[in-house]
Every structure is written in C-alpha cells, then in structure tokens.
Design a protein around this motif. Structure first.
Motif, short mmCIF file in Angstrom:
data_model
loop_
_atom_site.label_atom_id
_atom_site.label_comp_id
_atom_site.label_asym_id
_atom_site.label_seq_id
_atom_site.Cartn_x
_atom_site.Cartn_y
_atom_site.Cartn_z
N MET A 38 0.82 -1.21 0.00
CA MET A 38 0.00 0.00 0.00
C MET A 38 0.85 1.26 0.00
SD MET A 38 -3.12 -1.11 0.08
CE MET A 38 -4.19 0.15 0.75
N GLN B 252 2.48 1.00 -3.83
CA GLN B 252 1.29 0.88 -4.67
C GLN B 252 1.45 0.09 -5.96
OE1 GLN B 252 -1.13 4.38 -4.90
NE2 GLN B 252 -1.41 4.32 -2.71
N ASP C 29 8.53 -0.74 4.98
CA ASP C 29 8.34 -1.27 6.32
C ASP C 29 7.04 -2.06 6.45
OD1 ASP C 29 10.24 -0.99 8.24
OD2 ASP C 29 9.01 0.34 9.50
N LEU C 30 5.98 -1.46 5.91
CA LEU C 30 4.67 -2.08 6.01
C LEU C 30 4.64 -3.40 5.23
CD1 LEU C 30 1.74 -1.65 7.06
CD2 LEU C 30 1.23 -0.71 4.82
N ARG D 204 7.10 -5.37 4.81
CA ARG D 204 7.81 -6.36 5.61
C ARG D 204 6.90 -6.91 6.71
NH1 ARG D 204 12.19 -3.71 8.54
NH2 ARG D 204 10.58 -3.65 10.13
N ASP D 205 6.16 -6.02 7.34
CA ASP D 205 5.22 -6.47 8.38
C ASP D 205 4.20 -7.44 7.80
OD1 ASP D 205 6.54 -4.90 10.12
OD2 ASP D 205 4.97 -3.40 10.38
N LEU D 206 3.69 -7.10 6.61
CA LEU D 206 2.67 -7.96 6.01
C LEU D 206 3.27 -9.29 5.57
CD1 LEU D 206 0.51 -5.39 4.04
CD2 LEU D 206 -0.22 -6.83 5.94
N HIS E 147 -7.32 -8.66 3.00
CA HIS E 147 -8.37 -7.99 2.23
C HIS E 147 -9.36 -7.29 3.16
CE1 HIS E 147 -11.90 -8.40 -0.86
NE2 HIS E 147 -11.45 -7.18 -0.78
N GLU E 148 -9.72 -7.97 4.27
CA GLU E 148 -10.66 -7.38 5.23
C GLU E 148 -10.13 -6.08 5.80
OE1 GLU E 148 -11.22 -10.33 8.20
OE2 GLU E 148 -12.98 -11.21 7.22
N ARG E 149 -8.82 -6.01 5.98
CA ARG E 149 -8.23 -4.83 6.60
C ARG E 149 -7.94 -3.71 5.62
NH1 ARG E 149 -7.99 -8.91 9.40
NH2 ARG E 149 -7.76 -8.94 11.67
N TYR E 150 -7.49 -4.08 4.42
CA TYR E 150 -7.03 -3.05 3.49
C TYR E 150 -7.95 -2.82 2.29
CZ TYR E 150 -2.83 -2.44 6.17
OH TYR E 150 -1.97 -2.13 7.17
N GLY E 151 -9.02 -3.61 2.16
CA GLY E 151 -9.97 -3.36 1.07
C GLY E 151 -9.50 -3.92 -0.26
N PHE F 62 -8.24 -2.63 -2.84
CA PHE F 62 -7.04 -2.08 -3.47
C PHE F 62 -5.80 -2.92 -3.15
CE2 PHE F 62 -3.67 1.22 -3.93
CZ PHE F 62 -3.89 1.47 -5.26
N ALA G 280 -11.21 0.27 4.44
CA ALA G 280 -12.14 -0.85 4.53
C ALA G 280 -12.96 -0.77 5.81
CB ALA G 280 -11.38 -2.17 4.46
N TYR H 292 -1.77 2.51 6.46
CA TYR H 292 -0.62 2.30 5.57
C TYR H 292 0.39 3.43 5.62
CZ TYR H 292 -3.15 4.96 1.92
OH TYR H 292 -3.81 5.92 1.21
#
Lengths: 156, 195
Positions: free
Chosen positions: A48, A51, A61-62, A64-66, A88-92, A94, B53, B156
């Motif tokens: 995210m 993109q 960083d994000l 890596r966390d994911l 998907h539930e958390r970030y929609g 996109f 979301a 994010y």
C-alpha cells in the motif's frame, strides 16, 4: 549510431536471473514448501505504500510487516484463501493485485472488451466506407457506345 | 447495402458529426475535470486516497498500553464508544507530516473534541519528547510499537486520522496530515453531523 546505443543498452541491462527475495532472510520460513506458498500469496498483495509493487517485491516497512503476517499464518496452517481474506478485510479491494469482480470494478474489468469492440466497429465502418467509395458506378450501355465511338474502334 | 450508392445527405451528416466530435470530447473532458476539481474542494475526491475498509464498521478489537510519563490512560476498543464523535489519530515522532498537522489537533482539543492517540512504531521516549515539545492533544494514548494494531485498522502510513461517530462506527479516514483546510471543510462539519 542507434545500433550502438541499443547494444549499449543491452550491455547495461541486468541479466534476468532468479527473482531475488527482498528483505531479511531471517523472516523466511524454514520449510521451503511453506515459504513458496507464502511467496505466492504475497505476490497477490499490493504494497500500500509503493502501490505498484507486491509485498514480496517491496522494501517498505509495512510490506515487511505484512510478509511476516503472511508467513505466520501460513506456518499456522491457514489456507491461502484465509490469509488473503485476512489482509483484504483490513485493506480493502485495493490491496489485491487482482481485484475481485463486483459492480464497482465492472468497468475496470470490462475496459479491454469495450476497447476491442469499439476497435472492431471502427474498422468495420471504415471498410464499408472504403468499399462504398471504391469506384464510380459502372458506365451505362449508352456511355460505353459513345466511348467506343470516340476511341474510334469498333465495339467488340 | 444502401451505402453502395453514396448518399450525399448521409455524407454531409457524417462530416458534421466529425466536426462536432472534438467539441464533444472537449466538453466531456471539461465536465469530468470540473467534477474532479469540485470533488477535490469538497473532499469527495482524493486522487491519492485509498478508501478505508473500515468505513461503516466498528473499529477492530484492540488494547494498547499507555505511554509512561504522560499520565494519560492507554487505549482500547471499548474507549471508542463514548456516545459522542471522536477522532483516532495515528502518529509518530519520526513522521514529518505529523508535525504539520499537530497545530490542527491542538486546536480541536482546545475546542473540546476528544482525540485518541496511537503512537505508531515509535520509541516511547521519542513519542514523549514529541508531545512534551509540541503539546498533547490526546485524551487517551496507546502505544503500538510493533505496529500490529495499526495493520488491523488498515493503516498504511502516518499520520492517519479516523472519525468515529457517537455509536462507535468509523465514518471517515484521512491518510495524510489534517491541514487547516481539511479541518475546516471536512472534520468540523463531519463532527457536527455525527454528533
């Protein structure tokens, strides 16, 4: 000149090798089969922050966390679908590099078909017009007689 | 087909249509651009924004420890259902846009708006220094050093600000600093609407 430039570009271009994994090797799963599964899942997920990269390709960083979360859940024995749903539930929508088909994304998915159809219709229209403008209508019998007379030779 | 014999009337029409086509394209483009600019002004359209979301849902369950030295209580999901609208603000001392939005948060806090803070991936001592230097707009403050609660929120980047209505439902999310314009044009009207 252009040929030299092309050769130079080819020389400078990095050779395609095995895809390098980004990030800390310590984050990888010890079981290669599970690690491969985690990578397949990660390639479906958009970073995210940047993109246009998947979380497997991104150094953010994000991402890596994911990557860590995906690996944790794969190691826990969650099916691929459940891991994708978690993110998907958390970030929609996109976050999915292959967005699901639903009313909001219908135009996105239909665009190639629409473009193809528009192109086909355009070509058909142009062809038809060309055919219509191909030549003048045939001479009538009287015109043909007159022409033969002017040319001064008997009609065959 | 009838087109084998060219129809002068149809041909004239086609020519007229061709002349009008660029005008129509320009007109449509102009209308689209106008809608975009209007949306930018009212905040309905954000070219960089990704919809959260969480909109229309309750925030995820979480419980974060307080930041030692502030005297503020920590933050958990239960604190977000208070019968009045509030903001949840993720910030970090290393985040430059957080410095930009800080005066706006202070202004809201002075006007009695409840702002819940979450320190994202920040050393507690650094967060404390940040707040000591610039003031504390938060009513409660949770520390999310690993950043895992933030992922449950779909965060994010920092800063991110969420507006939660009186029944505890997320109504709005801003990814990026809350500028003065955004404060006046969006946050304050939304707080009023969801009061």
């Amino acid at each position: 000149m252009i040929r030299w430039l092309l050769l130079l570009m080819l020389a400078v271009m990095p050779a395609p090798g095995p895809a390098l994994a980004v990030g800390d090797p310590a984050d990888q799963l010890p079981n290669p089969a599970l690690e491969e599964r985690a990578r397949v899942i990660g390639r479906e997920l958009r970073c995210m922050v940047c993109q246009n990269q998947s979380i497997e390709d991104s150094d953010a960083d994000l991402a890596r966390d994911l990557r860590r979360i995906v690996r944790e859940q794969v190691a826990q024995g969650k099916p691929d679908e459940a891991v994708l749903t978690f993110v998907h539930e958390r970030y929609g929508d996109f976050v999915l590099l292959r967005p699901p088909f639903k009313p909001e994304t219908a135009l996105l998915w239909a665009t190639p078909a629409i473009a193809l159809l528009a192109g086909a219709l355009l070509i058909r229209g142009m062809r038809r017009r060309q055919a219509a403008a191909a030549g003048p209508p045939d001479l009538t019998q009287a015109e043909r007689d007159r022409l033969a007379q002017l040319a001064g030779r008997p009609r065959e | 087909m009838s087109e084998a014999v060219p129809n002068p009337e149809a041909a004239a029409w086609r020519r007229r249509a061709l002349l009008l086509a660029p005008l129509a394209v320009a007109g449509l483009g102009g209308a689209g651009f106008y809608a975009m600019l209007r949306g930018l002004g009212t905040g309905d359209y954000d070219p960089r924004g990704v919809p959260s979301a969480l909109i229309g849902k309750a925030p995820p369950d979480f419980s974060l420890p307080p930041l030692e030295g502030t005297g503020l209580p920590g933050l958990s999901a239960a604190d977000l259902k208070a019968g009045k609208p509030m903001l949840v603000n993720f910030f970090a001392s290393w985040c430059v846009p957080c410095v930009i939005e800080h005066p706006q948060l202070m202004r809201l806090a002075r006007n009695g708006v409840a702002i819940m803070g979450i320190a994202y991936k920040d050393k507690p001592a650094d967060s404390l220094g940040f707040l000591k230097q610039r003031g504390t707009p938060y009513a409660r403050l949770g520390v999310d050093q690993p950043g895992r609660v933030a992922i449950d929120w779909g965060l994010y980047g920092v800063p991110e600000t969420y507006l939660i209505d009186k029944s505890g439902i997320v109504r709005w999310r801003m990814a990026g600093p809350v500028t003065e314009e955004i404060l006046d044009q969006q946050v304050i009207p939304l707080l009023r609407r969801h009061a």
